[in-house]
Write a protein that holds these residues in place. Structure first.
Motif, PDB file in Angstrom:
ATOM      1  N   ALA A  47      22.064  13.303  54.587  1.00  0.00           N
ATOM      2  CA  ALA A  47      22.404  14.062  55.982  1.00  0.00           C
ATOM      3  C   ALA A  47      21.890  13.507  57.347  1.00  0.00           C
ATOM      4  O   ALA A  47      22.636  13.040  58.648  1.00  0.00           O
ATOM      5  CB  ALA A  47      22.296  15.344  56.019  1.00  0.00           C
ATOM      6  N   ARG A  48      20.481  13.221  57.029  1.00  0.00           N
ATOM      7  CA  ARG A  48      19.650  12.777  58.364  1.00  0.00           C
ATOM      8  C   ARG A  48      20.085  11.336  58.673  1.00  0.00           C
ATOM      9  O   ARG A  48      20.034  10.953  59.811  1.00  0.00           O
ATOM     10  CB  ARG A  48      18.324  13.079  58.228  1.00  0.00           C
ATOM     11  CG  ARG A  48      17.301  12.756  59.394  1.00  0.00           C
ATOM     12  CD  ARG A  48      17.849  13.842  60.514  1.00  0.00           C
ATOM     13  NE  ARG A  48      17.225  13.445  61.767  1.00  0.00           N
ATOM     14  CZ  ARG A  48      17.612  12.483  62.657  1.00  0.00           C
ATOM     15  NH1 ARG A  48      18.919  12.082  62.408  1.00  0.00           N
ATOM     16  NH2 ARG A  48      17.174  12.386  63.952  1.00  0.00           N
ATOM     17  N   PHE A  49      20.164  10.496  57.608  1.00  0.00           N
ATOM     18  CA  PHE A  49      20.317   9.229  57.871  1.00  0.00           C
ATOM     19  C   PHE A  49      21.693   8.662  57.829  1.00  0.00           C
ATOM     20  O   PHE A  49      22.128   7.733  58.030  1.00  0.00           O
ATOM     21  CB  PHE A  49      19.680   8.407  56.536  1.00  0.00           C
ATOM     22  CG  PHE A  49      18.230   8.087  56.879  1.00  0.00           C
ATOM     23  CD1 PHE A  49      17.782   7.218  57.364  1.00  0.00           C
ATOM     24  CD2 PHE A  49      17.485   9.123  56.181  1.00  0.00           C
ATOM     25  CE1 PHE A  49      16.241   7.005  57.545  1.00  0.00           C
ATOM     26  CE2 PHE A  49      15.939   9.142  56.076  1.00  0.00           C
ATOM     27  CZ  PHE A  49      15.371   8.003  56.746  1.00  0.00           C
ATOM     28  N   ASP A  50      22.670   9.957  57.727  1.00  0.00           N
ATOM     29  CA  ASP A  50      24.027   9.738  57.939  1.00  0.00           C
ATOM     30  C   ASP A  50      24.751   8.661  57.018  1.00  0.00           C
ATOM     31  O   ASP A  50      25.166   7.858  57.501  1.00  0.00           O
ATOM     32  CB  ASP A  50      24.397   9.410  59.588  1.00  0.00           C
ATOM     33  CG  ASP A  50      25.961   9.490  59.708  1.00  0.00           C
ATOM     34  OD1 ASP A  50      26.602   8.885  60.748  1.00  0.00           O
ATOM     35  OD2 ASP A  50      26.676  10.309  58.887  1.00  0.00           O
ATOM     36  N   THR A  51      24.468   8.908  55.636  1.00  0.00           N
ATOM     37  CA  THR A  51      25.056   7.838  54.624  1.00  0.00           C
ATOM     38  C   THR A  51      25.610   8.573  53.717  1.00  0.00           C
ATOM     39  O   THR A  51      25.258   9.838  53.403  1.00  0.00           O
ATOM     40  CB  THR A  51      23.898   6.984  54.081  1.00  0.00           C
ATOM     41  OG1 THR A  51      22.720   7.946  53.563  1.00  0.00           O
ATOM     42  CG2 THR A  51      23.043   6.131  55.047  1.00  0.00           C
ATOM     43  N   PRO A  52      26.655   8.101  53.075  1.00  0.00           N
ATOM     44  CA  PRO A  52      27.275   8.672  51.837  1.00  0.00           C
ATOM     45  C   PRO A  52      26.489   9.012  50.646  1.00  0.00           C
ATOM     46  O   PRO A  52      25.386   8.231  50.612  1.00  0.00           O
ATOM     47  CB  PRO A  52      28.639   8.013  51.579  1.00  0.00           C
ATOM     48  CG  PRO A  52      28.686   6.956  52.629  1.00  0.00           C
ATOM     49  CD  PRO A  52      27.097   6.851  53.398  1.00  0.00           C
ATOM     50  N   ALA A  53      26.848   9.870  49.718  1.00  0.00           N
ATOM     51  CA  ALA A  53      26.013   9.840  48.705  1.00  0.00           C
ATOM     52  C   ALA A  53      25.716   8.805  47.808  1.00  0.00           C
ATOM     53  O   ALA A  53      26.773   8.047  47.714  1.00  0.00           O
ATOM     54  CB  ALA A  53      26.673  11.218  47.788  1.00  0.00           C
ATOM     55  N   ARG A  54      24.504   8.564  47.382  1.00  0.00           N
ATOM     56  CA  ARG A  54      24.271   7.534  46.612  1.00  0.00           C
ATOM     57  C   ARG A  54      24.002   6.092  47.496  1.00  0.00           C
ATOM     58  O   ARG A  54      23.613   5.036  46.894  1.00  0.00           O
ATOM     59  CB  ARG A  54      25.128   7.338  45.231  1.00  0.00           C
ATOM     60  CG  ARG A  54      25.023   8.274  44.422  1.00  0.00           C
ATOM     61  CD  ARG A  54      25.839   7.784  43.034  1.00  0.00           C
ATOM     62  NE  ARG A  54      25.525   9.235  42.128  1.00  0.00           N
ATOM     63  CZ  ARG A  54      24.654   9.362  41.524  1.00  0.00           C
ATOM     64  NH1 ARG A  54      23.519   8.738  41.487  1.00  0.00           N
ATOM     65  NH2 ARG A  54      24.735  10.544  40.483  1.00  0.00           N
ATOM     66  N   THR A  55      24.073   6.118  48.821  1.00  0.00           N
ATOM     67  CA  THR A  55      24.218   4.884  49.708  1.00  0.00           C
ATOM     68  C   THR A  55      22.631   4.486  49.962  1.00  0.00           C
ATOM     69  O   THR A  55      22.359   3.498  49.674  1.00  0.00           O
ATOM     70  CB  THR A  55      24.895   4.973  50.903  1.00  0.00           C
ATOM     71  OG1 THR A  55      26.361   5.242  50.636  1.00  0.00           O
ATOM     72  CG2 THR A  55      24.844   3.762  51.699  1.00  0.00           C
ATOM     73  N   LEU A  56      21.771   5.409  49.790  1.00  0.00           N
ATOM     74  CA  LEU A  56      20.304   5.332  50.201  1.00  0.00           C
ATOM     75  C   LEU A  56      19.854   4.702  48.729  1.00  0.00           C
ATOM     76  O   LEU A  56      18.926   3.716  48.935  1.00  0.00           O
ATOM     77  CB  LEU A  56      19.666   6.469  50.483  1.00  0.00           C
ATOM     78  CG  LEU A  56      19.893   7.045  52.070  1.00  0.00           C
ATOM     79  CD1 LEU A  56      19.306   8.293  52.054  1.00  0.00           C
ATOM     80  CD2 LEU A  56      19.267   6.147  52.731  1.00  0.00           C
ATOM     81  N   GLU A  57      20.092   4.929  47.729  1.00  0.00           N
ATOM     82  CA  GLU A  57      19.668   4.632  46.254  1.00  0.00           C
ATOM     83  C   GLU A  57      19.743   3.305  46.172  1.00  0.00           C
ATOM     84  O   GLU A  57      20.893   2.527  46.756  1.00  0.00           O
ATOM     85  CB  GLU A  57      20.013   5.365  45.207  1.00  0.00           C
ATOM     86  CG  GLU A  57      19.356   6.769  45.021  1.00  0.00           C
ATOM     87  CD  GLU A  57      20.012   7.846  45.897  1.00  0.00           C
ATOM     88  OE1 GLU A  57      19.805   8.925  45.946  1.00  0.00           O
ATOM     89  OE2 GLU A  57      21.030   7.534  46.533  1.00  0.00           O
ATOM     90  N   ALA A  58      18.673   2.609  45.860  1.00  0.00           N
ATOM     91  CA  ALA A  58      18.859   0.745  45.304  1.00  0.00           C
ATOM     92  C   ALA A  58      18.994   0.217  46.434  1.00  0.00           C
ATOM     93  O   ALA A  58      19.237  -1.154  46.541  1.00  0.00           O
ATOM     94  CB  ALA A  58      19.716   0.798  44.238  1.00  0.00           C
TER      95      ALA A  58
END
Length: 750
Positions: A47-58
């Motif tokens: 939510a804080r980085f405003d990214t969809p689910a699983r976009t941060l991973e990898a």
């Protein structure tokens, strides 16, 4: 949403999920980076980085940190085992490119960097939030059954154990504290102490991660299973300072695993010893597993069946129908076999077909639809059913034969007796004697048919004695030659020594006359019949062979069935060979048939041979050479008029005074009206109005010295069992010769 790895929670996969869900619910962004890339991010981070689910991973961590802050973040990142450290304020980049400032706390565990972000406006709350986070993690670990510990290498430093650790080992955290040696001596199960001590020594020597499962012994004596894992912690100089780890109670898992092993062993034993073939197939019909009985039933080894479609075990038309049925069931749920069961035909590896009982059940294994088939070879059951039906047919024949034998034998006896009376008044050269001889032959054939029926109807065992088979043949061949006619030649080749068996002359006669008549019928244009005996060791073989039309295999399979005949309607009863089979079994023999269409038939019967002296079979009827005159009054009770007439005439010629009655009631009336003495009652057992035994009992009330002779077409044993005949009574079984009656009358009155 990804879950934190179990290295974060210090637990196995069975407990990682609940802790992961709890950290995922934290209000502050939480990141885990390994090898420069993000491996986990909770919901607040997304939510804080405003990214969809699983976009941060990898994704590389550097992509979400502004360049001016990236170097400081790398420089200030904590070392392994130093715990949570406040790094300071950094500038972060959101997914849409916008930037924001947040402070970060970090911890390094097993090469992975854990980051907890705090809003810069709440800097003063960072320490409190970090402490609260640590408390939440500890509480979650305790709820998950995770006990933490630190074992110090230096004796001057105190070991630390969490409250959850003490609860696992069953001790009071306020009172108990112990060294590593005390832990081994007091907590670890005696049988596992050497194992744990060796594992700890290896950890300190290798300075690497360890995991170990062992047993502990609580103060109350309860044994629990635990799993321990940990890592060595180095101090600032790089020296080994302590062992930090976690302890989990896995007793329930061990018990469940043990129970599952026991259940698996139990099920495996059932599958291995089951008589039925058990086959596991998937929704495509491919065989996944079979039990040992499958090989006994179908002939295929388990390796030959695995991966094959179950249609391999089905003949046509079941093979073509299988895919359609299975597909229709999967599409519509309509059942024909699954959950119902039915009898079908199976196909063995050698190509033979056999009846089998099939039951199919459905199950789901790991979300995959599977079917288990239970197959029972029904060959033996079908054989027993056929024997039962055969027995039922025999019982029907028995009831039928017992019912008709009385009337039929009365007719035969009446005809034969009248013929004998007529013959007595003729001269030796009178041509009428030839006609009476034909009547004699005809009645003999009728008597043979009657005996065939009675052989089915009687369940009493035969009265067996050492019997010469050759004597039975020699004494009956003349009658058989007249029976089959001039077109049939009977050739006899019998041994005279060692031809003795435990038998009954009447039963052996029944076997031979049925086989001779059967051979005659197979040669409508005439031919030869060979009757031979042969001794082979302890076996006596009787052969009856003809040169008739023979039989095909289909006919040969059914020749011993009751009522089965190949003759036109009205020309055969279908009882002859059935009678032969029954008598052969009663005499402990075995019968074999060799036949081919157009090449004749040979019946070979093998009996157990005896070495004792034979008892020569007596002729069926022996006439007295010279009838002797008699004296006295005889009351004759016979419901068949022709027999009553013949017996009255015969007894009268012998000099007896005869009173004749047609039924039991008339007999009592004659007995009451007769003023003189009645010496003897000759009565049929089965009579209208009143039975023969009741007639005799009632007459003896007026004539206590009255003697009696009973006669019937039924067997003596049958009448005794039914209570119709007194024990040790004088008895004549119809049809009998008039001379037999004359002889018995003289004996009873003597």
């Amino acid at each position: 949403m990804a879950k934190p790895p179990k290295r974060l929670t210090g637990q196995d996969s069975h407990s990682a999920a609940p802790l992961g869900l709890s950290i995922d619910a934290l209000p502050s962004p939480y990141l885990i980076a390994g090898g420069g890339s993000i491996v986990y991010a909770n919901r607040a981070a997304h939510a804080r980085f405003d990214t969809p689910a699983r976009t941060l991973e990898a994704t590389a961590l550097s992509e979400f940190v502004c360049p001016r802050s990236w170097a400081d973040l790398q420089l200030n990142s904590p070392s392994e085992g130093s715990g949570w450290v406040t790094l300071g304020e950094f500038t972060w980049r959101a997914g849409d490119g916008s930037e924001f400032t947040a402070e970060a706390s970090a911890m390094c565990e097993r090469g992975e960097l854990h980051l907890l972000l705090h809003a810069s406006s709440a800097r003063e709350r960072t320490a409190a939030e970090l402490a609260r986070l640590e408390d939440d993690v500890a509480r979650l670990q305790a709820l998950g059954g995770l006990g933490r510990y630190e074992l110090q290498l230096s004796a001057s430093r105190k070991n630390w154990f969490s409250d959850a650790f003490f609860r696992i080992i069953g001790r009071d955290p306020a009172c108990d504290s112990f060294t590593r040696e005390e832990f081994l001596a007091e907590v670890v199960h005696p049988e596992d102490r050497e194992l744990v001590a060796h594992a700890l020594s290896e950890v300190f020597a290798r300075r690497g991660h360890y995991e170990l499962e062992y047993r502990i012994l609580r103060p109350d004596g309860e044994v629990r299973h635990v799993r321990s894992s940990g890592d060595p912690v180095l101090d600032a100089r790089g020296d080994l300072g302590c062992l930090r780890g976690a302890l989990v109670d896995v007793t329930s898992l061990v018990q469940s695993a043990t129970e599952l092993r026991h259940q698996g062993a139990w099920l495996s034993a059932i599958l291995d010893t089951a008589v039925e073939a058990i086959i596991l197939i998937d929704s495509q019909g491919d065989i996944k597993s079979v039990n040992p009985a499958t090989q006994r039933v179908f002939g295929y080894t388990p390796d030959e069946l695995r991966g094959q479609n179950v249609k391999l075990l089905m003949p046509d038309p079941y093979r073509e129908e299988h895919d359609g049925y299975l597909g229709n069931y999967l599409a519509t749920g309509v059942r024909k076999v699954i959950g119902i069961g039915r009898e079908v035909t199976g196909l063995r590896k050698d190509g033979t077909r056999f009846p089998m009982d099939l039951a199919v059940s459905e199950m789901h294994l790991g979300g995959v639809r599977m079917f288990s088939g239970f197959v029972r070879d029904a060959t033996e059951r079908k054989r027993l059913e056929a024997e039962f039906l055969h027995s039922q047919k025999n019982e029907i024949v028995g009831r039928l034969s017992e019912g008709i034998a009385h009337d039929f034998n009365n007719m035969l006896m009446g005809i034969r007796s009248c013929a004998r009376l007529a013959e007595e008044g003729l001269g030796v050269t009178d041509p009428t004697r030839a006609l009476l001889g034909e009547i004699e032959v005809t009645t003999q054939r009728g008597m043979a048919l009657t005996r065939r029926l009675l052989a089915f109807g009687r369940n009493e065992p035969a009265r067996l004695a050492p019997t010469s088979l050759a004597s039975v043949i020699d004494e009956n061949v003349p009658m058989w030659r007249r029976l089959v006619g001039e077109e049939i030649e009977i050739v006899v080749g019998c041994i005279q020594q060692g031809d003795v068996l435990l038998g009954d002359p009447g039963l052996l006669e029944q076997i031979l006359i049925n086989l001779v008549v059967n051979a005659r019928d197979a040669m409508p244009q005439g031919g030869r019949v060979w009757i031979e005996t042969l001794r082979e060791g302890s076996v006596l073989q009787l052969s009856v062979r003809d040169e008739g039309m023979g039989m095909d295999p289909t006919t040969c399979e059914r020749i011993f069935e009751p009522f089965f005949t190949t003759k036109p309607a009205g020309q055969g009863t279908g009882l002859g060979l059935s009678t032969v089979m029954r008598i052969v079994r009663e005499l402990s023999g075995r019968i074999q048939v060799d036949t081919q269409p157009g090449r004749g038939t040979c019946f070979r019967i093998r009996f157990p041979a005896l070495d004792s002296a034979p008892v020569r079979a007596q002729p069926a009827h022996t006439a007295a050479a010279t009838p002797q005159p008699g004296r006295g009054t005889i009351l004759l009770v016979e419901d068949e008029a022709l027999i009553r007439f013949a017996l009255r005439q015969s007894l009268g010629k012998l000099g007896y005074s005869v009173l004749a009655a047609a039924d039991g009631r008339q007999a009592l009336e004659l007995g009451a009206m007769h003023e003189g003495r009645i010496d003897l009652v000759v009565t049929d057992v089965v009579l209208p109005n009143l039975g023969g035994r009741e007639v005799v009992d009632r007459l003896r009330e007026r004539h206590p010295e009255l003697r009696a002779i009973f006669m019937s077409a039924h067997a003596r044993e049958t009448l005794l069992r039914q209570g119709r005949l007194p024990e040790n009574a004088a008895y004549l079984e119809k049809p009998y010769d008039l001379s037999d009656l004359a002889l018995l009358v003289r004996q009873v009155l003597a």
